[in-house]
Design a protein around this motif. Structure first.
Motif, mmCIF file in Angstrom:
data_model
loop_
_atom_site.group_PDB
_atom_site.id
_atom_site.type_symbol
_atom_site.label_atom_id
_atom_site.label_comp_id
_atom_site.label_asym_id
_atom_site.label_seq_id
_atom_site.Cartn_x
_atom_site.Cartn_y
_atom_site.Cartn_z
ATOM 1 N N GLU A 1 25.466 29.295 5.259
ATOM 2 C CA GLU A 1 26.127 30.568 4.938
ATOM 3 C C GLU A 1 25.458 31.646 5.803
ATOM 4 O O GLU A 1 24.320 32.044 5.537
ATOM 5 N N SER B 1 32.299 33.205 9.222
ATOM 6 C CA SER B 1 32.955 32.872 7.969
ATOM 7 C C SER B 1 31.941 32.986 6.839
ATOM 8 O O SER B 1 30.831 32.470 6.940
ATOM 9 N N SER C 1 36.127 33.105 2.881
ATOM 10 C CA SER C 1 36.551 31.884 2.200
ATOM 11 C C SER C 1 37.028 32.267 0.811
ATOM 12 O O SER C 1 36.221 32.642 -0.046
ATOM 13 N N HIS D 1 39.832 30.526 -1.273
ATOM 14 C CA HIS D 1 39.959 29.237 -1.972
ATOM 15 C C HIS D 1 40.479 29.283 -3.413
ATOM 16 O O HIS D 1 40.741 28.248 -4.013
ATOM 17 N N ASN E 1 39.477 18.535 3.540
ATOM 18 C CA ASN E 1 38.990 17.280 4.101
ATOM 19 C C ASN E 1 38.288 16.533 2.982
ATOM 20 O O ASN E 1 37.236 16.973 2.533
HETATM 21 N N1 SAH Z 1 29.445 29.384 4.455
HETATM 22 C C1 SAH Z 1 30.598 29.802 5.193
HETATM 23 C C2 SAH Z 1 30.978 28.815 6.292
HETATM 24 C C3 SAH Z 1 31.438 27.529 5.719
HETATM 25 S S1 SAH Z 1 32.426 26.405 6.653
HETATM 26 C C4 SAH Z 1 31.752 30.013 4.262
HETATM 27 O O1 SAH Z 1 31.643 29.655 3.099
HETATM 28 O O2 SAH Z 1 32.755 30.558 4.677
HETATM 29 C C5 SAH Z 1 33.933 27.170 7.034
HETATM 30 C C6 SAH Z 1 35.082 26.947 6.075
HETATM 31 O O3 SAH Z 1 35.357 25.576 5.818
HETATM 32 C C7 SAH Z 1 34.859 27.608 4.720
HETATM 33 O O4 SAH Z 1 36.031 28.275 4.341
HETATM 34 C C8 SAH Z 1 34.617 26.419 3.829
HETATM 35 O O5 SAH Z 1 34.868 26.717 2.484
HETATM 36 C C9 SAH Z 1 35.545 25.389 4.421
HETATM 37 N N2 SAH Z 1 35.255 23.996 4.061
HETATM 38 C C10 SAH Z 1 34.065 23.415 3.819
HETATM 39 N N3 SAH Z 1 34.213 22.120 3.536
HETATM 40 C C11 SAH Z 1 35.530 21.858 3.583
HETATM 41 C C12 SAH Z 1 36.312 20.691 3.369
HETATM 42 N N4 SAH Z 1 35.762 19.525 3.029
HETATM 43 N N5 SAH Z 1 37.641 20.811 3.519
HETATM 44 C C13 SAH Z 1 38.217 21.977 3.864
HETATM 45 N N6 SAH Z 1 37.535 23.095 4.075
HETATM 46 C C14 SAH Z 1 36.203 23.058 3.926
#
Ligand code: SAH
Length: 345
Positions: A161, A192, A215, A217, A291
């Motif tokens: 993060e 992000s 993010s 979600h 994913n």
């Molecule tokens: N800590 C940062 C960066 C994380 S990775 C953040 O939370 O934004 C970037 C993006 O990928 C984030 O939106 C995260 O929630 C998402 N992400 C992480 N693992 C994932 C997965 N298995 N499938 C889809 N998106 C994912």
């Protein structure tokens, strides 16, 4: 003596260091160029400095090493995934994606992560440590060196993060965009965050031109809490206010990220709630079919369902894209390459 990390100094700081050790200021220019343009990994490469001076530098400073442990190349789209080894033996991953408009690199900002998002592989083992500015740069520098290709875009969307490693992250951005270094335009850098409100506001005031991606979600406070523990700390309304503040201060349009999880946040009600959040905001939303990771039982919606979700938003005039999956033949989700490695040890 603890040697100082010379690659993490800004140009101004390096100038000061040189003065302090009794050297002329122009030395800073030479060294900075070696470190950030010629991408030298050792003082011995700095051949326009005398041997004596190089030895003096070696006594007080170090260039943290970052080396390629593994490289996978996708046969489908040319995506490269890199596993890097740091000096203390920790491993991190980065991804190089090739687009028509140039090469984009996705970097990690921490070793591990402590945010605990339910669907994310990067957070499973918790946080190991923060990355230094020089290590974040190192991911990009090594990729340029190994491939011989220029990187034009950087997204800080790998493990970690970034706003939980605030000072190092901001310094990294300044170094990466510095015209005396690689000079990657701030407009081509995206960070992000899961939504650490005080640091989002702080970032808004740094006078940077980088893109902020949030993010999201979940379309309500309650739904967000189910997937993201950080939502226990900051209300959705506060997070959105911080986004508005960022836009107001920087003029940069916010990107919202929404990982679609089948049966969890992908139905009509979710889309409608999202529309309410986004319709009056100058923004863009990126839908990411989740994913699946083996540690959790989350599935991605079908292509058709994701398209329906997208169309609903689009009809309300919202700017929306479904993220294209890159390098699907080389390893699974974000953070999985590193996890496989750490587990296998
Ligand atoms: N800590 C940062 C960066 C994380 S990775 C953040 O939370 O934004 C970037 C993006 O990928 C984030 O939106 C995260 O929630 C998402 N992400 C992480 N693992 C994932 C997965 N298995 N499938 C889809 N998106 C994912």
């Amino acid at each position: 003596m603890n040697k100082k990390d010379i690659r993490s100094f800004t140009f101004e700081e390096l100038k000061k260091e040189m003065e302090e050790i009794g050297e002329k200021a122009f030395r800073a220019k030479q060294i900075y160029e070696w470190l950030h343009v010629k991408l030298a990994d050792s003082f011995d490469e700095m051949t326009n400095l005398s041997k004596e001076f190089r030895n003096k530098l070696k006594e007080q400073y170090k260039i943290p090493q970052i080396s390629v442990l593994e490289r996978q190349i996708s046969k489908i789209d040319g995506t490269n995934k890199f596993l890097f080894c740091l000096e203390d033996g920790n491993v991190i991953e980065s991804v190089l994606m090739r687009y028509k408009h140039g090469n984009s690199v996705c970097i990690s900002s921490q070793v591990g992560c402590r945010m605990g998002c339910k669907f994310c592989a990067s957070t499973i083992g918790g946080l190991e440590r923060n990355l230094l500015p020089s290590e974040m740069l190192g991911e990009i520098y090594q990729i340029q060196k190994v491939t011989g290709e220029r990187v034009s875009n950087v997204v800080v969307m790998g493990t970690g993060e970034p706003l939980d490693n605030y000072e190092h992250f901001v310094k990294f951005v300044r170094l990466l965009s510095d015209e005396r270094g690689l000079h990657i335009s701030q407009r081509n850098i995206t960070i992000s965050t899961c939504g650490i409100v005080p640091n989002m506001k702080r970032l808004a005031e740094e006078q940077l031109q980088i893109t902020l991606a949030l993010s999201l979600h979940g379309s309500t406070q309650e739904k967000r809490k189910r997937l993201m523990p950080v939502a226990n700390k900051y209300e959705l309304s506060e997070v959105l206010e911080a986004c508005d503040y960022y836009f107001q201060k920087t003029g940069r349009r916010i990107t919202f990220e929404f990982s679609l999880v089948q049966g969890v946040n992908d139905n009509d009600e979710d889309a409608e709630e999202l529309i309410d959040i986004l319709k009056n905001r100058n923004c863009h939303i990126n839908l990411i079919p989740v994913n699946p990771i083996k540690e959790r039982d989350f599935q991605k919606p079908s292509r058709k369902r994701a398209e329906n979700f997208k169309n609903k938003l689009e009809k309300s005039g919202i700017n929306v894209t479904i993220r294209r999956e890159m390098g699907s033949d080389i390893d699974g989700a974000c953070g999985q390459l590193r996890r496989r490695y750490v587990e296998g040890k």
